[in-house]
Design an enzyme around this catalytic site. Structure first.
Site, short mmCIF file in Angstrom:
data_model
loop_
_atom_site.label_atom_id
_atom_site.label_comp_id
_atom_site.label_asym_id
_atom_site.label_seq_id
_atom_site.Cartn_x
_atom_site.Cartn_y
_atom_site.Cartn_z
N LYS A 106 0.83 -1.23 0.00
CA LYS A 106 0.00 0.00 0.00
C LYS A 106 0.85 1.26 0.00
O LYS A 106 0.44 2.29 -0.55
CB LYS A 106 -0.98 0.01 1.17
CG LYS A 106 -0.36 -0.21 2.53
CD LYS A 106 -0.39 -1.65 2.91
CE LYS A 106 0.41 -1.89 4.16
NZ LYS A 106 0.12 -3.18 4.76
N VAL A 133 -5.16 -3.55 1.32
CA VAL A 133 -6.05 -2.92 2.31
C VAL A 133 -6.79 -4.01 3.08
O VAL A 133 -7.45 -4.87 2.49
CB VAL A 133 -7.07 -1.98 1.64
CG1 VAL A 133 -7.98 -1.35 2.69
CG2 VAL A 133 -6.37 -0.90 0.83
N GLY A 188 3.69 -10.60 13.35
CA GLY A 188 3.78 -10.33 11.91
C GLY A 188 2.77 -9.31 11.43
O GLY A 188 2.51 -9.18 10.24
N LYS A 206 -3.93 3.31 3.09
CA LYS A 206 -5.09 2.48 2.74
C LYS A 206 -6.32 3.35 2.46
O LYS A 206 -7.09 3.06 1.54
CB LYS A 206 -5.37 1.50 3.88
CG LYS A 206 -4.27 0.45 4.03
CD LYS A 206 -4.38 -0.27 5.36
CE LYS A 206 -3.38 -1.41 5.47
NZ LYS A 206 -3.25 -1.93 6.83
P1 NDP Z 1 8.59 -8.31 5.88
O1 NDP Z 1 9.38 -7.12 6.30
O2 NDP Z 1 8.30 -9.36 6.88
O3 NDP Z 1 9.33 -9.03 4.64
C1 NDP Z 1 9.92 -8.33 3.59
C2 NDP Z 1 10.66 -9.33 2.71
O4 NDP Z 1 11.15 -8.62 1.57
C3 NDP Z 1 11.85 -9.99 3.35
O5 NDP Z 1 11.93 -11.32 2.98
C4 NDP Z 1 13.05 -9.22 2.80
O6 NDP Z 1 14.23 -10.00 2.62
C5 NDP Z 1 12.54 -8.84 1.42
N1 NDP Z 1 13.15 -7.58 0.97
C6 NDP Z 1 13.00 -6.36 1.50
N2 NDP Z 1 13.73 -5.46 0.81
C7 NDP Z 1 14.33 -6.15 -0.17
C8 NDP Z 1 15.24 -5.79 -1.22
N3 NDP Z 1 15.65 -4.54 -1.35
N4 NDP Z 1 15.67 -6.76 -2.05
C9 NDP Z 1 15.26 -8.05 -1.91
N5 NDP Z 1 14.41 -8.44 -0.94
C10 NDP Z 1 13.96 -7.50 -0.08
O7 NDP Z 1 7.25 -7.73 5.24
P2 NDP Z 1 5.78 -8.37 5.26
O8 NDP Z 1 5.84 -9.76 4.74
O9 NDP Z 1 5.13 -8.12 6.57
O10 NDP Z 1 5.02 -7.41 4.22
C11 NDP Z 1 5.29 -7.48 2.84
C12 NDP Z 1 4.37 -6.51 2.11
O11 NDP Z 1 3.01 -6.88 2.35
C13 NDP Z 1 4.50 -5.06 2.55
O12 NDP Z 1 4.25 -4.22 1.47
C14 NDP Z 1 3.37 -4.92 3.57
O13 NDP Z 1 2.92 -3.59 3.70
C15 NDP Z 1 2.32 -5.79 2.94
N6 NDP Z 1 1.32 -6.33 3.84
C16 NDP Z 1 1.70 -6.91 5.01
C17 NDP Z 1 0.76 -7.45 5.86
C18 NDP Z 1 1.14 -8.08 7.15
O14 NDP Z 1 0.23 -8.40 7.92
N7 NDP Z 1 2.41 -8.28 7.44
C19 NDP Z 1 -0.66 -7.40 5.52
C20 NDP Z 1 -0.96 -6.78 4.25
C21 NDP Z 1 0.00 -6.27 3.45
P3 NDP Z 1 15.05 -10.62 3.86
O15 NDP Z 1 14.11 -11.63 4.47
O16 NDP Z 1 16.25 -11.25 3.28
O17 NDP Z 1 15.33 -9.47 4.75
N1 HSE Z 2 0.91 -3.31 9.23
C1 HSE Z 2 -0.38 -3.52 8.66
C2 HSE Z 2 -1.43 -3.53 9.73
C3 HSE Z 2 -0.40 -4.82 7.90
O1 HSE Z 2 -1.08 -3.65 10.91
O2 HSE Z 2 -2.61 -3.39 9.42
C4 HSE Z 2 -1.70 -5.03 7.13
O3 HSE Z 2 -1.80 -4.13 6.09
#
Ligand code: NDP
Ligand code: HSE
Length: 438
Positions: A106, A133, A188, A206
């Site tokens: 987002k 969202v 998470g 969002k």
């Molecule tokens: P995390 O921070 O847990 O994971 C990010 C991942 O991306 C890691 O594996 C990291 O690698 C990799 N990464 C980050 N930067 C780079 C880079 N420059 N090059 C290569 N790999 C990279 O994030 P989330 O899984 O929590 O979230 C991911 C996306 O989803 C975000 O946009 C978030 O806003 C969205 N989102 C998250 C939700 C949630 O509940 N967590 C819900 C809805 C949306 P490494 O592991 O090696 O560090």
């Molecule tokens: N960090 C976000 C939240 C993840 O807490 O709602 C879901 O978008």
């Protein structure tokens, strides 16, 4: 017999969400093939550190740090890295190379969405973002497709799981802010930098996405009024409880009718607000979200469920992957966004709501009258006043006033609060909270 194709899927990121998406793509490969008519082959997972510990065990040989190489030749690219760069460049490159893109980012869509959707339109690819969202809750597709023929007047609700989790535990257990934020990170829920959650930026992103879709317009992130929850303390939660309220971080997107010289506009805003304990939003606990949509013909609709969390969000990502795979099989261009106009976004001063103002005042004759008079000067009318008396260590008497107002314009209210703050009888403006949901 159907001749199933193989579609190459590139995953960018294996954090809370990406690792669950990878697991499900592998574990459910047969089911997904049945549903899409294509074998979804997870070609690789781009991360920063291939040896970092993961939430789930995944084949080591899938990991790479070469994201650009991975997307070349892919049919579907799932971006779950977060942040602006390199996610933006990778998504644009993926679209230009003919891939459909699925993302939960987002922060990127709220700032560079127009550019990304334009490129997708030019090349006839799709960008899907159901997870961006309210995580697992289907809200993007209902707004983009199901309600596209209706006229949405208002969207209102809880769209950030981390802050709901924090406020809920502060309310239920009297837990300390910092301790519960750490738990939200462990679960998470939080963004890589949780400032985005607690300062309201994630909810504002969002809200910009929801308002843009609902009102078929471009809502720049800078136009979204944003206040976070870092100023909410145990005292405020306790006061809210005493008055029959709970504090929730709310996002509101609504149409404001033309009034006097002011044209019709939309308001998009995020702030912590008081919600009656009787209101259904008060029952949204933990990392859950709830979004109300009020549309002219459909009437009120409510969407509720998991608003954050790795596996929950993976559900929305996989739904988008299935759609993208079906599109690849069926051929044809991707389903684009509605044409978007540029409706004016009103400043926060134009909204109208009820307020609760908490003041510490001197305990003297005529104070209540002075306070009510200062509010009335700007047209803010008092609905309720509750007074609690206390004594300092030196014996001086002090009063705390909790004032509930009738509906008032935000500008009139903030002018009145400035007058109260400057007045001799007010020792401290403790808090000013909006009351929403009635
Ligand atoms: P995390 O921070 O847990 O994971 C990010 C991942 O991306 C890691 O594996 C990291 O690698 C990799 N990464 C980050 N930067 C780079 C880079 N420059 N090059 C290569 N790999 C990279 O994030 P989330 O899984 O929590 O979230 C991911 C996306 O989803 C975000 O946009 C978030 O806003 C969205 N989102 C998250 C939700 C949630 O509940 N967590 C819900 C809805 C949306 P490494 O592991 O090696 O560090
Ligand atoms: N960090 C976000 C939240 C993840 O807490 O709602 C879901 O978008």
């Amino acid at each position: 017999m159907i001749d199933h194709r193989t579609l190459r899927v590139a995953l960018l990121g294996a954090g809370s969400v990406g690792s669950q998406v990878a697991r499900l793509l592998i574990e459910r490969a047969d089911e997904l093939e049945e549903r899409t008519g294509a074998r979804l082959e997870l070609a690789g997972i781009a991360v920063r550190d291939v040896d970092a510990p993961r939430d789930v065990a995944l084949p080591r040989e899938l990991f790479t740090t070469e994201a650009h190489e991975l997307i070349v030749g892919s049919d579907i690219v799932i971006e779950l890295m977060g942040g602006i760069e390199p996610a933006r460049t990778l998504i644009l490159d993926a679209l230009r190379s003919g891939a459909d893109v699925v993302t939960g980012n987002k922060a990127l869509l709220a700032t560079h969405g127009a550019e990304i959707f334009d490129v997708a339109d030019q090349v006839g690819a799709s960008v899907s973002y159901e997870a961006a969202v309210a995580a697992a809750i289907p809200i993007i597709r209902p707004l983009k497709d199901s309600l596209a023929g209706d006229r949405v007047d208002r969207i209102f609700g809880i769209v950030n799981g981390t802050t709901n989790y924090i406020l809920d535990r502060m309310d239920k257990e009297g837990a300390a802010f910092d301790a519960v934020l750490t738990d939200a990170q462990r679960l998470g829920y939080a963004e890589a930098d949780p400032t985005a959650d607690v300062e309201g930026h994630d909810a504002a992103q969002k809200a910009a996405i929801l308002a843009s879709l609902a009102f078929h317009t471009n809502v720049p992130l800078e136009a979204v009024h944003c206040e976070g929850i870092t100023g909410v303390d145990a005292d405020m939660i306790e006061n809210a409880r005493g008055a029959g309220f709970v504090i929730k971080l709310l996002a509101t997107c609504e149409r404001l009718p033309a009034e006097g010289d002011e044209p019709e506009a939309i308001s998009v805003r995020v702030y912590p607000a008081l919600v009656s304990r009787e209101h259904p939003l008060a029952s949204v606990h933990g990392g859950n979200n709830a979004v109300y949509v009020e549309a002219e013909a459909a009437g009120p609709l409510m969407f509720y469920g998991a608003g954050a969390g790795g596996v929950q969000t993976a559900s929305a990502i996989l739904g988008d992957v299935v759609s993208a795979a079906r599109r690849h099989i069926a051929g044809g261009v991707g389903v684009g966004e509605s044409a978007r106009g540029d409706q004016p976004v009103a400043p926060i001063g134009r909204i109208t709501t009820r307020y609760q103002i908490t003041l510490e005042v001197t305990d003297e004759h005529g104070v209540l009258q002075t306070v009510a008079g200062l509010l009335a000067e700007g047209g803010v009318s008092v609905a309720t006043i509750e007074q609690t008396l206390s004594h300092d260590a030196d014996g001086a008497s002090r009063a705390r006033l909790v004032i509930g107002t009738h509906r008032a314009r935000e500008q009139a209210l903030s002018d009145a609060v400035a007058r109260l703050d400057a007045s001799d009888v007010v020792e401290r403006v403790v808090s000013v909270l909006r009351v929403e949901g009635d």
